[in-house]
Design a protein around this motif. Sequence first.
Motif, PDB file in Angstrom:
ATOM      1  N   GLN A 138       0.826  -1.202   0.000  1.00  0.00           N
ATOM      2  CA  GLN A 138       0.000   0.000   0.000  1.00  0.00           C
ATOM      3  C   GLN A 138       0.862   1.255   0.000  1.00  0.00           C
ATOM      4  O   GLN A 138       1.960   1.261   0.551  1.00  0.00           O
ATOM      5  CB  GLN A 138      -0.919   0.000   1.229  1.00  0.00           C
ATOM      6  N   PRO A 139       0.369   2.338  -0.619  1.00  0.00           N
ATOM      7  CA  PRO A 139       1.139   3.591  -0.614  1.00  0.00           C
ATOM      8  C   PRO A 139       1.069   4.265   0.756  1.00  0.00           C
ATOM      9  O   PRO A 139       0.101   4.092   1.504  1.00  0.00           O
ATOM     10  CB  PRO A 139       0.432   4.437  -1.676  1.00  0.00           C
ATOM     11  N   PHE A 140       2.099   5.028   1.086  1.00  0.00           N
ATOM     12  CA  PHE A 140       2.148   5.747   2.359  1.00  0.00           C
ATOM     13  C   PHE A 140       2.381   7.224   2.092  1.00  0.00           C
ATOM     14  O   PHE A 140       3.213   7.592   1.257  1.00  0.00           O
ATOM     15  CB  PHE A 140       3.280   5.214   3.237  1.00  0.00           C
ATOM     16  N   ALA A 141       1.644   8.069   2.822  1.00  0.00           N
ATOM     17  CA  ALA A 141       1.885   9.504   2.735  1.00  0.00           C
ATOM     18  C   ALA A 141       3.246   9.806   3.354  1.00  0.00           C
ATOM     19  O   ALA A 141       3.555   9.358   4.448  1.00  0.00           O
ATOM     20  CB  ALA A 141       0.776  10.269   3.465  1.00  0.00           C
ATOM     21  N   GLU A 142       4.056  10.583   2.643  1.00  0.00           N
ATOM     22  CA  GLU A 142       5.419  10.843   3.119  1.00  0.00           C
ATOM     23  C   GLU A 142       5.731  12.329   2.996  1.00  0.00           C
ATOM     24  O   GLU A 142       6.762  12.740   2.477  1.00  0.00           O
ATOM     25  CB  GLU A 142       6.408  10.028   2.297  1.00  0.00           C
ATOM     26  N   ALA A 143       4.819  13.151   3.503  1.00  0.00           N
ATOM     27  CA  ALA A 143       4.956  14.591   3.317  1.00  0.00           C
ATOM     28  C   ALA A 143       6.238  15.133   3.934  1.00  0.00           C
ATOM     29  O   ALA A 143       6.943  15.941   3.318  1.00  0.00           O
ATOM     30  CB  ALA A 143       3.744  15.309   3.929  1.00  0.00           C
ATOM     31  N   VAL A 144       6.581  14.691   5.131  1.00  0.00           N
ATOM     32  CA  VAL A 144       7.760  15.233   5.800  1.00  0.00           C
ATOM     33  C   VAL A 144       9.030  14.781   5.110  1.00  0.00           C
ATOM     34  O   VAL A 144       9.925  15.568   4.814  1.00  0.00           O
ATOM     35  CB  VAL A 144       7.775  14.815   7.286  1.00  0.00           C
TER      36      VAL A 144
END
Length: 302
Positions: A138-144
Amino acid sequence: MRSQVAGFMVRLARQLPLGLALCIGVAAQAQVGRPTAAKLPPGPELDAVAAQGYHQQFKPAPGQKAFAVSRDAKAYAAVIGREQSFEAVRGASVGCLAQFKTLCQIWLVNDEVVWPQYAKSRAASQAALKTLRQRAQQPFAEAVAAAASDAPLPTQLRSGEQMHGSTPDAAPAGSRLIDTAGVVRLLTQARKPLLIDTLHGKSLIRSSLPTAHWLQGAGWEDPSLNTRIDAHLRLAMRALTPSKSTPIVVFCSNADCWLSWNAALRLVQAGYREVHWYRGGVDAWKRAGLPMVDTPLSGHLW
């Protein structure tokens, strides 16, 4: 045949403040007599000499105290007479590394039994890995981790006086930047990585990533301590993995924490060839909704 601790020695350790008493012992293969009949708190299977030392020297000692024992119960260090329990824990942990070149688990802090928490943490990590296998694709949010940073890339350790602040978006030379998805992939592959949590704290247990080893001080910088930290980190890593090619992931709280960046640099300098710096750290892991595990102290390096 059982193991006998060769001398439960109590001495005043001059290098430690406040007249700190340090009890140290190392096991050697030898024939022993009947172990002490007095009951010990739950934990490692100590031989007769070490058990006697606990009853006669550690148990009645005043002040804050801690007793650390290697996982195989062949080495131990106990510190008594401190003003704060955390200082006793640190002294016992460092004592094992300095005297016996190995990591010890914390058995006791005053009357509190900590030892079972290590097995609980290992079991919780195994359960968490099952969850990660389901999330691996699954994709993961990696904003930082993906955010650009104008912080310059140092060529040496970041000063201990500046541990908090924006970190660069590049790992130390010789290591690699890794994101949340990358850490999950490593944890779910056949060749498991070694995770190192570098965050500081005075608690005995902290919430961390599955399978992580909590090595306090791995990323600290102080000109008066750096040589000791470097040496103890190498000893701790030797106890955790026999190979310099083991994938290693270092992390701390978030992208404003330099402790993990420093630790990654130290590991590269120590010759480890697959060092990954997880810049997003615990905060990025939590944002992805991934499981955390209560993790007891693996070792203190200074």
